[in-house]
Scaffold this motif. Sequence first.
Motif, PDB file in Angstrom:
ATOM      1  N   SER A 173       0.844  -1.199   0.000  1.00 53.52           N
ATOM      2  CA  SER A 173       0.000   0.000   0.000  1.00 53.52           C
ATOM      3  C   SER A 173       0.876   1.245   0.000  1.00 53.52           C
ATOM      4  CB  SER A 173      -0.951   0.008   1.195  1.00 53.52           C
ATOM      5  OG  SER A 173      -0.236  -0.193   2.389  1.00 53.52           O
ATOM      6  N   PRO A 174       0.814   1.998  -1.102  1.00 48.13           N
ATOM      7  CA  PRO A 174       1.559   3.252  -1.157  1.00 48.13           C
ATOM      8  C   PRO A 174       0.764   4.352  -0.458  1.00 48.13           C
ATOM      9  CG  PRO A 174       0.424   2.875  -3.223  1.00 48.13           C
ATOM     10  CD  PRO A 174       0.080   1.715  -2.340  1.00 48.13           C
ATOM     11  N   LYS A 175       1.508   5.329   0.050  1.00 49.80           N
ATOM     12  CA  LYS A 175       0.852   6.482   0.667  1.00 49.80           C
ATOM     13  C   LYS A 175       1.661   7.730   0.330  1.00 49.80           C
ATOM     14  CE  LYS A 175      -1.852   4.601   4.451  1.00 49.80           C
ATOM     15  NZ  LYS A 175      -1.879   3.250   3.889  1.00 49.80           N
ATOM     16  N   SER A 176       0.956   8.761  -0.104  1.00 47.39           N
ATOM     17  CA  SER A 176       1.612  10.009  -0.476  1.00 47.39           C
ATOM     18  C   SER A 176       1.044  11.143   0.360  1.00 47.39           C
ATOM     19  CB  SER A 176       1.429  10.288  -1.973  1.00 47.39           C
ATOM     20  OG  SER A 176       2.101  11.467  -2.347  1.00 47.39           O
ATOM     21  N   PRO A 177       1.685  11.503   1.460  1.00 46.71           N
ATOM     22  CA  PRO A 177       1.167  12.573   2.316  1.00 46.71           C
ATOM     23  C   PRO A 177       1.244  13.950   1.659  1.00 46.71           C
ATOM     24  CG  PRO A 177       3.301  11.814   3.101  1.00 46.71           C
ATOM     25  CD  PRO A 177       2.904  10.888   1.994  1.00 46.71           C
TER      26      PRO A 177
ATOM     27  N   HIS B  56       4.205   0.767   2.128  1.00 45.62           N
ATOM     28  CA  HIS B  56       4.012  -0.109   3.281  1.00 45.62           C
ATOM     29  C   HIS B  56       3.693  -1.508   2.765  1.00 45.62           C
ATOM     30  CE1 HIS B  56       3.314  -0.977   7.481  1.00 45.62           C
ATOM     31  NE2 HIS B  56       2.264  -1.689   7.123  1.00 45.62           N
ATOM     32  N   ILE B  57       4.339  -2.491   3.353  1.00 47.37           N
ATOM     33  CA  ILE B  57       4.123  -3.869   2.929  1.00 47.37           C
ATOM     34  C   ILE B  57       3.698  -4.696   4.131  1.00 47.37           C
ATOM     35  CG2 ILE B  57       5.059  -5.796   1.604  1.00 47.37           C
ATOM     36  CD1 ILE B  57       7.459  -3.947   0.887  1.00 47.37           C
ATOM     37  N   ASN B  58       2.523  -5.294   4.021  1.00 45.34           N
ATOM     38  CA  ASN B  58       2.007  -6.154   5.091  1.00 45.34           C
ATOM     39  C   ASN B  58       2.344  -7.613   4.821  1.00 45.34           C
ATOM     40  OD1 ASN B  58       0.714  -4.088   6.555  1.00 45.34           O
ATOM     41  ND2 ASN B  58      -1.089  -4.198   5.229  1.00 45.34           N
ATOM     42  N   SER B  59       2.434  -8.378   5.907  1.00 43.76           N
ATOM     43  CA  SER B  59       2.575  -9.838   5.806  1.00 43.76           C
ATOM     44  C   SER B  59       3.625 -10.238   4.773  1.00 43.76           C
ATOM     45  CB  SER B  59       1.227 -10.469   5.434  1.00 43.76           C
ATOM     46  OG  SER B  59       0.255 -10.126   6.376  1.00 43.76           O
ATOM     47  N   LEU B  60       4.838  -9.799   4.974  1.00 42.39           N
ATOM     48  CA  LEU B  60       5.905 -10.015   4.005  1.00 42.39           C
ATOM     49  C   LEU B  60       6.099 -11.487   3.677  1.00 42.39           C
ATOM     50  CD1 LEU B  60       8.211  -7.218   5.261  1.00 42.39           C
ATOM     51  CD2 LEU B  60       7.756  -7.653   2.835  1.00 42.39           C
ATOM     52  N   GLU B  61       6.377 -11.736   2.387  1.00 43.10           N
ATOM     53  CA  GLU B  61       6.601 -13.086   1.890  1.00 43.10           C
ATOM     54  C   GLU B  61       8.008 -13.179   1.295  1.00 43.10           C
ATOM     55  OE1 GLU B  61       3.548 -13.868  -0.950  1.00 43.10           O
ATOM     56  OE2 GLU B  61       1.917 -13.709   0.535  1.00 43.10           O
ATOM     57  N   LEU B  62       8.500 -14.416   1.178  1.00 43.36           N
ATOM     58  CA  LEU B  62       9.847 -14.615   0.627  1.00 43.36           C
ATOM     59  C   LEU B  62       9.987 -13.955  -0.748  1.00 43.36           C
ATOM     60  CD1 LEU B  62      10.517 -18.373   1.549  1.00 43.36           C
ATOM     61  CD2 LEU B  62      11.460 -16.336   2.661  1.00 43.36           C
ATOM     62  N   GLY B  63       8.941 -14.055  -1.548  1.00 41.87           N
ATOM     63  CA  GLY B  63       8.976 -13.517  -2.908  1.00 41.87           C
ATOM     64  C   GLY B  63       9.020 -12.004  -2.981  1.00 41.87           C
ATOM     65  N   ASP B  64       8.845 -11.353  -1.849  1.00 44.73           N
ATOM     66  CA  ASP B  64       8.927  -9.892  -1.832  1.00 44.73           C
ATOM     67  C   ASP B  64      10.374  -9.419  -1.810  1.00 44.73           C
ATOM     68  OD1 ASP B  64       6.116  -9.742   0.472  1.00 44.73           O
ATOM     69  OD2 ASP B  64       6.152  -9.800  -1.726  1.00 44.73           O
ATOM     70  N   SER B  65      11.302 -10.327  -1.600  1.00 45.04           N
ATOM     71  CA  SER B  65      12.720  -9.961  -1.582  1.00 45.04           C
ATOM     72  C   SER B  65      13.113  -9.391  -2.935  1.00 45.04           C
ATOM     73  CB  SER B  65      13.589 -11.179  -1.258  1.00 45.04           C
ATOM     74  OG  SER B  65      13.321 -11.645   0.047  1.00 45.04           O
ATOM     75  N   ALA B  66      13.630  -8.186  -2.921  1.00 46.54           N
ATOM     76  CA  ALA B  66      13.976  -7.472  -4.154  1.00 46.54           C
ATOM     77  C   ALA B  66      14.573  -6.135  -3.759  1.00 46.54           C
ATOM     78  CB  ALA B  66      12.726  -7.241  -5.009  1.00 46.54           C
TER      79      ALA B  66
END
Lengths: 113, 114
Positions: free
Chosen positions: B65-69, B77-87
Motif C-alpha cells: 500500500s503506497p501512501k503520499s502525504p 508499506h508492505i504487510n505480511s511479508l513473503e519470501l517472494g517480496d525480496s527485491a
Amino acid sequence: QQQVKQSPQSLIVQKGGISIINCAYENTAFDYFPWYQQFPGKGPALLIAIRPDVSEKKEGRFTISFNKSAKQFSLHIMDSQPGDSATYFCAASTSGGYQKVTFGIGTKLQVIP
Amino acid sequence: DTAVSQTPKYLVTQMGNDKSIKCEQNLGHDTMYWYKQDSKKFLKIMFSYNNKELIINETVPNRFSPKSPDKAHLNLHINSLELGDSAVYFCASSQGQGFNEKLFFGSGTQLSVL
C-alpha cells in the motif's frame, strides 16, 4: 509478457571497442525510447533518449540507432571504457498522458582493460 | 543534496512482518513512482502518484500500500511479508508528461525476507 525485449543479457568488451545492445518492442503506441545506465548499488540514471521521428541520436560516445519499421533500436558505445561497466536498460513509453515506462531486462556490460 | 532519497537502504526481516520504505524528493516534481527490481535485475513499475493522487496501479498484491502525504513524499508499506517480496525497491520521480519526462531514481532499498 515482455513488451521490450533486450539482448544480450551480458556483454564483455575490450577497452576501446564498440559495445552494442539491441532492443525490440511490440507496442506501436510507444513513442519515447530512453536508455538508462545503472551502476552497482545505485538507481538507474537516464543516459540518452530518442523519439521515433529520427533514426539516430548521438551524445558523446553514446549513439542510439532507431528503426521504426522493424520496431528495433540499439545503443552503441564507441571507444568503450572500464568506467562504462554498468547495467544498461532500454525502455519505451508513450508520451501522451502519464508516462509508464516499460523497461527491458537489462544488459550487464563489462569493459576489460 | 540527494534529489531522491529513500530509507532504509537495507531491510532484513522475517516472513509475516510488516515494513515500510520511505521516499522523499527535493526536485519539486509532481509525479512519484515505486519500481521493483528482482534478482534478475528486471525493473517493473508498481505504483505512480501525481500530486498525491494514485494514477498507476499495476497488478500488485494488496499487501502493498503506497501512501503520499504530499507531492514530495511517497511511502510504501508492505504487510505480511513473503519470501517472494525480496527485491530492490526503487523510488523515482519525474516532472510533467511527455517526451522530456526524465525519471530520477533513488538509490534503492534492498529488502530481504527470511
